[in-house]
Design a protein around this motif. Sequence first.
Motif, PDB file in Angstrom:
ATOM      1  N   ASP A 285       0.828  -1.207   0.000  1.00 18.13           N
ATOM      2  CA  ASP A 285       0.000   0.000   0.000  1.00 18.13           C
ATOM      3  C   ASP A 285       0.863   1.258   0.000  1.00 18.13           C
ATOM      4  O   ASP A 285       0.588   2.216  -0.727  1.00 18.13           O
ATOM      5  N   SER A 286       1.902   1.257   0.829  1.00 21.35           N
ATOM      6  CA  SER A 286       2.789   2.427   0.896  1.00 21.35           C
ATOM      7  C   SER A 286       3.509   2.628  -0.425  1.00 21.35           C
ATOM      8  O   SER A 286       3.642   3.762  -0.908  1.00 21.35           O
ATOM      9  N   PHE A 287       3.969   1.538  -1.012  1.00 20.52           N
ATOM     10  CA  PHE A 287       4.695   1.628  -2.273  1.00 20.52           C
ATOM     11  C   PHE A 287       3.804   2.208  -3.361  1.00 20.52           C
ATOM     12  O   PHE A 287       4.210   3.109  -4.102  1.00 20.52           O
TER      13      PHE A 287
ATOM     14  N   TYR B  64      14.569  -5.532 -10.331  1.00 24.35           N
ATOM     15  CA  TYR B  64      14.638  -6.196  -9.032  1.00 24.35           C
ATOM     16  C   TYR B  64      13.272  -6.445  -8.402  1.00 24.35           C
ATOM     17  O   TYR B  64      13.196  -7.075  -7.342  1.00 24.35           O
ATOM     18  N   GLY B  65      12.209  -5.957  -9.022  1.00 23.66           N
ATOM     19  CA  GLY B  65      10.872  -6.193  -8.484  1.00 23.66           C
ATOM     20  C   GLY B  65      10.639  -5.569  -7.126  1.00 23.66           C
ATOM     21  O   GLY B  65       9.956  -6.157  -6.275  1.00 23.66           O
ATOM     22  N   ILE B  66      11.181  -4.368  -6.910  1.00 25.32           N
ATOM     23  CA  ILE B  66      11.058  -3.748  -5.590  1.00 25.32           C
ATOM     24  C   ILE B  66       9.642  -3.234  -5.324  1.00 25.32           C
ATOM     25  O   ILE B  66       9.375  -2.714  -4.232  1.00 25.32           O
ATOM     26  N   ASP B  67       8.747  -3.393  -6.292  1.00 22.66           N
ATOM     27  CA  ASP B  67       7.352  -3.028  -6.025  1.00 22.66           C
ATOM     28  C   ASP B  67       6.678  -4.065  -5.124  1.00 22.66           C
ATOM     29  O   ASP B  67       5.566  -3.841  -4.647  1.00 22.66           O
TER      30      ASP B  67
ATOM     31  N   ALA C  74      15.844  -3.162   4.337  1.00 18.99           N
ATOM     32  CA  ALA C  74      15.891  -2.848   2.908  1.00 18.99           C
ATOM     33  C   ALA C  74      14.560  -2.271   2.439  1.00 18.99           C
ATOM     34  O   ALA C  74      14.523  -1.335   1.613  1.00 18.99           O
ATOM     35  N   ASP C  75      13.453  -2.816   2.966  1.00 14.18           N
ATOM     36  CA  ASP C  75      12.132  -2.296   2.607  1.00 14.18           C
ATOM     37  C   ASP C  75      11.962  -0.858   3.096  1.00 14.18           C
ATOM     38  O   ASP C  75      11.430  -0.004   2.386  1.00 14.18           O
ATOM     39  N   ARG C  76      12.400  -0.618   4.318  1.00 16.13           N
ATOM     40  CA  ARG C  76      12.279   0.745   4.868  1.00 16.13           C
ATOM     41  C   ARG C  76      13.123   1.736   4.073  1.00 16.13           C
ATOM     42  O   ARG C  76      12.722   2.881   3.854  1.00 16.13           O
ATOM     43  N   GLU C  77      14.295   1.301   3.620  1.00 11.96           N
ATOM     44  CA  GLU C  77      15.159   2.189   2.833  1.00 11.96           C
ATOM     45  C   GLU C  77      14.497   2.554   1.509  1.00 11.96           C
ATOM     46  O   GLU C  77      14.580   3.707   1.062  1.00 11.96           O
ATOM     47  N   ILE C  78      13.839   1.580   0.898  1.00 11.23           N
ATOM     48  CA  ILE C  78      13.162   1.848  -0.373  1.00 11.23           C
ATOM     49  C   ILE C  78      12.024   2.842  -0.172  1.00 11.23           C
ATOM     50  O   ILE C  78      11.879   3.812  -0.929  1.00 11.23           O
ATOM     51  N   LEU C  79      11.212   2.633   0.855  1.00 11.94           N
ATOM     52  CA  LEU C  79      10.092   3.533   1.114  1.00 11.94           C
ATOM     53  C   LEU C  79      10.578   4.933   1.480  1.00 11.94           C
ATOM     54  O   LEU C  79       9.973   5.934   1.084  1.00 11.94           O
ATOM     55  N   GLU C  80      11.674   5.005   2.248  1.00  9.03           N
ATOM     56  CA  GLU C  80      12.212   6.308   2.618  1.00  9.03           C
ATOM     57  C   GLU C  80      12.744   7.036   1.387  1.00  9.03           C
ATOM     58  O   GLU C  80      12.570   8.257   1.243  1.00  9.03           O
ATOM     59  N   GLU C  81      13.392   6.290   0.513  1.00  9.91           N
ATOM     60  CA  GLU C  81      13.870   6.879  -0.749  1.00  9.91           C
ATOM     61  C   GLU C  81      12.694   7.391  -1.577  1.00  9.91           C
ATOM     62  O   GLU C  81      12.761   8.477  -2.165  1.00  9.91           O
TER      63      GLU C  81
END
Length: 254
Positions: free
Chosen positions: A33-35, A177-180, A198-205
């Motif tokens: 949801d956040s992504f 990489y399928g980061i969605d 790693a998930d938190r870093e992606i969302l923060e970015e």
Amino acid sequence: MNMVKFSDNDIPDFMSQDWYNNEKNMGDGGYGDSFRALKAQIDYNYSRYKEQLVILEQRKQNLLKDKKDSLRMLLIIMLTPVGIYVLFQIFAFLGAVYGLFNLLAGILIICLPISVIICEFFMLPAAARNYINNIYRDKVLNLPGKGNNIITFVDEKNFIYTKLREIERFYERIEKYGIDQKGGKMKLGAYSGELLDADREILEEMRGMSLFKDYKATVSELKREASAAWLIIGLGLMGGVIIVIMALAFHTLH
């Protein structure tokens, strides 16, 4: 032992594919949801940066047009008395043949000093100031930043390209990489219900990219239209010229 076979109709609702998908999505710690929410804003920002790039070129053309228009106005103001004088000479010459032109020549000779006063002493200083200002704006805004708090067109263009490349690289990571999806293509901790570092870093970015930064060349800050002060300057010039003429006339009479 005989195997009991079930048809699709015999499968309970809680074992359906929809139920399985819901259970799987609920276990991603809210990552999906956040992504999706952040990506929607990033997509919107991407379109805005692309639009700003187009508008940037239009603003550059508008600045060039302002400079040409101010030069055109400057020349018109300067040459108006000259044009009236030339017409006076033509009408005075034609007046020897057609009496009507003598009347027109008389009107023009009255208008000539008025046009000199209005154009050369009141309008010309302001027009010259606007033209010089437009030359300055065009020169400054088409140079790289000089570190004096002036954002140039070059600075703005480089900023937009940097933002576009940042978002495009993010899109490439989604495809590669399928980061969605939580855990990416490796599915590391995908259904743990907790966000990995790693998930938190992606969302923060993504939160950083979701913030649109308004970064534009400072055209308006450099634009200074002629004010009433320039009319006063013109009046002062006219007064000075009149005093000089009167002094010369007085000296000639004596």
